[in-house]
Design an enzyme around this catalytic site. Structure first.
Site, PDB file in Angstrom:
ATOM      1  CG  ASP A   1     -56.411-100.559 -62.307  1.00 34.40           C
ATOM      2  OD1 ASP A   1     -56.471 -99.548 -63.040  1.00 34.40           O
ATOM      3  OD2 ASP A   1     -55.338-100.999 -61.860  1.00 34.40           O
TER       4      ASP A   1
HETATM    5  C1  BGC Z   1     -53.351 -98.471 -63.344  1.00 30.80           C
HETATM    6  C2  BGC Z   1     -54.049 -97.498 -62.393  1.00 30.80           C
HETATM    7  C3  BGC Z   1     -54.392 -96.228 -63.112  1.00 30.80           C
HETATM    8  C4  BGC Z   1     -55.266 -96.564 -64.311  1.00 30.80           C
HETATM    9  C5  BGC Z   1     -55.663 -95.357 -65.127  1.00 30.80           C
HETATM   10  C6  BGC Z   1     -54.158 -98.672 -64.625  1.00 30.80           C
HETATM   11  O1  BGC Z   1     -53.429 -99.409 -65.544  1.00 30.80           O
HETATM   12  O2  BGC Z   1     -53.171 -99.707 -62.711  1.00 30.80           O
HETATM   13  O3  BGC Z   1     -53.234 -97.243 -61.285  1.00 30.80           O
HETATM   14  O4  BGC Z   1     -55.024 -95.340 -62.254  1.00 30.80           O
HETATM   15  O5  BGC Z   1     -54.544 -97.449 -65.176  1.00 30.80           O
HETATM   16  O6  BGC Z   1     -54.590 -94.829 -65.808  1.00 30.80           O
END
Ligand code: BGC
Length: 762
Positions: free
Chosen positions: A232
């Site tokens: 993530d």
């Molecule tokens: C979120 C993800 C997301 C990623 C990119 C993170 O903060 O938890 O679900 O895909 O950011 O935007």
């Protein structure tokens, strides 16, 4: 490019090039290796539309992304219980990705809804792992059919937003297996996502991004995952540990800092270069799956996808109450549409999933297009602050009074629910509750339409005649709601989660968010309906619930075998008839109740669902196949799925609370669970072993002759009934072997040891 060719390519890379490949070049792209003609690919959010950022990048939906289509969020599409629909949505988003040069879509999000308070529940599918897995699987298949990857997220046990970057989800093995892992397991095994996104949090003390148990042992070795793991955004803690654990691609990258650590670790022997090579192979494999299948003819047809967004909402909206058949409403009726959300629907959540919708259709706009004469509108409440504006409220009450029916569009404003933080309570804004109550006081024909990503308390539920759950329904929600209200669409969504009466009723209530960074999942496997059903607790609306404008009758339930062993499958069929006057869709649900045993289990669990369409008077037969997993629980002694021998009840239900037909089946386990006997084994447990029983029974007569036990038995007979047979029996069964030394004169340790040895050596 085949794996062998990719391996060859990796063998030509320098150590620095390989380390570099393991993190992003920027926020959304992987790195190129110009020297070897390796191109980059782009990853973009997800999940319910395309959030492609061309300029300023961020992971919270702050900066602009391209104009796109916002499909209904996961909370609503899961309510469709319609695999085909999810695949169609996936195909459309996959096509959009191809048209926009995006190689991996960051979704679906399958985290279990442990509490209604999780700020991100709107993106997630269900409190039930089977529904979450099946929904995700269908979506993944759709996206990936367009040769674009998905990233199933957030792996693992990321069920709250509060301190999500540092908290540790403390979850026992069985609960992880049956609930939290299971949501991913089904989708990974059958949908085969190209990537899995590891979450920010720790699991039992170790960061998800450096946890070999989940990233390698379970994901790859057990489930056969053959794609690459992506962090993530910013989830990497210790890059080198992560690499060894199976965390392949760090996003968005660390400005080269972590790449240098990888190089250093290989040079000083801390990290085997082989591990790095394997990681690069996995990253390149996913890269080429996309690069070699770029579709130059793909088109991003905004209007076509808007129409699909509307259809998706129509197939998913849940009708929760319809007293006196107030719905569908007649076009001749004078109706007051009330509430800001009638003009500006809340149709998506805040954060990384936020789509820059190219258009949004409101209910007011849609109803105006119908050219009806008698529609009025009043704003009723504000969404900026939870404060009643008396004038707005009074105008709304007057409008409701002057109409024949009042439709109140209520729900959670953006700041009540978002990625990044959890909800503080389960209520609607007070100003909305107040408005609903006052309107109900003067208008008996009141319908509420809800826009919310997660359940809300409904203090006014007994006063309204109609209730439509529209969740966060995407940019075409206004049209879909109007079509449901006027009966152009017959609602067929079912709740993929329980609506508790009060937040305090939720099983995680006492432990949600935890203390500091420690979040103990003490409710164990009793999540959502698994708890409410086991406790026979009152709920507002049960899991699986939803009404239709027609009725369905169930008959002729058949089970093709009455008894099987756990390696066999069983077929269950049931006939469903539309007994009403309009075409409708029913979600046929299959649940299993386990035999009573020593194992603490939910009294009922969903093991199958099918959605079917039926014309009036039409009957269809729905068939389910059940296998070992339909009856199993996770046994921590053997670290495997296990079926207890015994009787199980199979139910067909309209919801988990409305079981209409049932049948029983006997299962025989083929797993022998080794038991070790010792001095602390109870007589009861020994009696469960046929050999143990024989030995004990043979020795019983002499063992108890003239013993204290015998005396106890006599006392029991003499006494006034305070000591009864049942009590004697229970006492004997609970007695550990060693106590025989105290109660049986002449009993010696060697004799007991002989018995123990005989049992252990079988
Ligand atoms: C979120 C993800 C997301 C990623 C990119 C993170 O903060 O938890 O679900 O895909 O950011 O935007």
């Amino acid at each position: 490019m085949g794996i062998e060719q990719i391996k060859e390519l990796v063998s030509n890379m320098t150590l620095e090039e390989k380390a570099g490949l393991c993190s992003g070049e920027n926020f959304w792209n992987t790195k190129e290796v110009e020297r070897l003609n390796i191109q980059k690919i782009m990853l973009s959010d997800g999940p319910h539309g395309l959030r492609k950022q061309d300029a300023q990048a961020d992971h919270l939906g702050v900066n602009e992304s391209i104009k796109a289509v916002c499909f209904p969020a996961g909370c609503l599409t899961a309510a469709s219980f319609d695999r085909e629909l999810l695949t169609t949505i996936g195909e459309a988003i996959g096509e959009e990705c191809q048209a926009e040069g995006v190689g991996v879509l960051l979704g679906p999000a399958v985290n279990i809804k442990r509490s209604p308070l999780c700020g991100r529940n709107f993106e997630y599918y269900s409190e039930d792992p089977y529904v979450a897995a099946e929904t995700a699987n269908a979506f993944i298949k759709g996206v990936q059919s367009k040769k674009v990857g998905t990233s199933i997220k957030h792996f693992l046990a990321n069920n709250q937003e509060h301190r999500r970057m540092t908290s540790s989800s403390e979850v026992d093995e069985r609960t992880l297996r049956e609930i939290y892992l299971a949501a991913f397991e089904g989708a990974v095994k059958s949908g085969k996502p190209w990537t899995v996104m590891c979450s920010y949090n720790k699991i039992n003390g170790t960061y998800a991004s450096e946890n070999p148990v989940y990233l390698t042992d379970i994901l790859r070795k057990e489930w056969g995952f053959d794609g690459c793991v992506v962090s993530d955004w910013g989830a990497v803690n210790n890059r080198v540990l992560g690499l060894s654990a199976g965390m392949d691609l760090e996003m968005p990258g660390s400005g080269g800092i972590n790449d240098a650590l990888i190089v250093e670790a290989v040079k000083n022997g801390e990290l085997e270069e082989k591990v790095l090579n394997e990681t690069c192979v996995r990253i390149l494999d996913v890269t080429y799956r996309y690069l070699e299948n770029k579709d130059k003819s793909a088109v991003f047809d905004l209007e076509k996808d808007h129409a699909l967004a509307r259809k998706a909402a129509e197939e998913s909206i849940v009708l929760l109450k319809n007293e006196e058949n107030i719905l569908p409403v007649s076009k001749e009726k004078k109706i007051a549409f009330i509430g800001e959300f009638a003009k500006k629907p809340r149709y998506q959540g805040g954060g990384s999933s936020h789509i820059n919708s190219f258009k949004v259709t409101s209910a007011m706009e849609s109803v105006s297009n119908l050219g009806l004469e008698y529609i009025t509108y009043e704003q009723g409440y504000q969404t900026q602050k939870d404060e009643t504006i008396e004038e707005l409220k009074q105008k709304a009450v007057r409008a409701a009074k002057n109409a024949e029916v009042a439709v109140i569009f209520a729900g959670l404003p953006d700041n009540f629910e978002s990625e990044g933080y959890d909800r503080k309570h389960m209520r609607l804004p007070d100003c909305q509750n107040e408005l609903i109550e006052e309107i109900c006081d003067i208008q008996p024909n009141t319908i509420v339409v809800l826009h919310n990503g997660s359940p809300v308390e409904m203090p006014w539920i007994h006063k309204v005649k109609g209730l439509v759950e529209a969740y966060l329904g995407g940019q075409a929600i206004g049209e879909a709601v109007v079509n449901v209200l006027y009966g152009k669409v017959n609602p067929s969504g079912r709740l993929p989660e329980t609506f508790p009466v009060r937040l305090e009723d939720n099983p995680s209530y006492l432990f949600f968010q935890g203390e500091g960074d420690v979040v103990e999942y003490r409710e164990g496997v009793f999540v959502g309906y698994r708890y409410y059903e086991s406790k026979k607790a009152e709920v507002q609306f049960p899991f699986g619930y939803g009404l239709s404008y027609t009725q369905f009758a169930y008959s002729n339930m058949k089970v093709d075998k009455n008894s099987i062993n756990d390696t066999e499958t069983i077929k269950v069929s049931v006939d469903v008839t539309n007994t009403g006057t309009v075409t409708g869709k029913e979600v046929v649900q299959l649940y299993v109740s386990p035999a009573l045993g020593n194992i603490l289990r939910p009294v009922i669990e969903l093991r199958g669902f099918e959605k079917i369409q039926l014309e009036p008077n039409e009957t269809k037969t729905v068939t389910f196949t059940l296998d070992k997993r339909s009856f199993a629980y996770w046994n921590t002694a053997i670290h495997d799925w296990h079926v207890l021998s015994g009787k199980y009840t199979i139910h067909i239900g309209k919801s988990v609370r409305e079981l209409v037909l049932s049948s029983s089946v006997t299962l025989e386990s083929t797993t022998v669970i080794p038991v070790r006997y010792d001095l602390n084994t109870t007589l009861g447990d020994i009696m469960k072993n046929p050999r143990g029983k024989a030995i004990l029974e043979a020795g019983q007569a002499q063992m108890f002759a003239g013993t204290q036990a015998k005396e106890m038995e006599e006392t029991a007979q003499d006494s006034s009934g305070a000591i009864n047979d049942e009590m004697m029996q229970a006492t004997m069964e609970a007695m550990p072997l060693r106590q025989m030394l105290s109660f049986i004169p002449g009993m010696r340790r060697e004799m007991l040891q002989q018995l123990i040895d005989a049992l252990n050596n079988n």
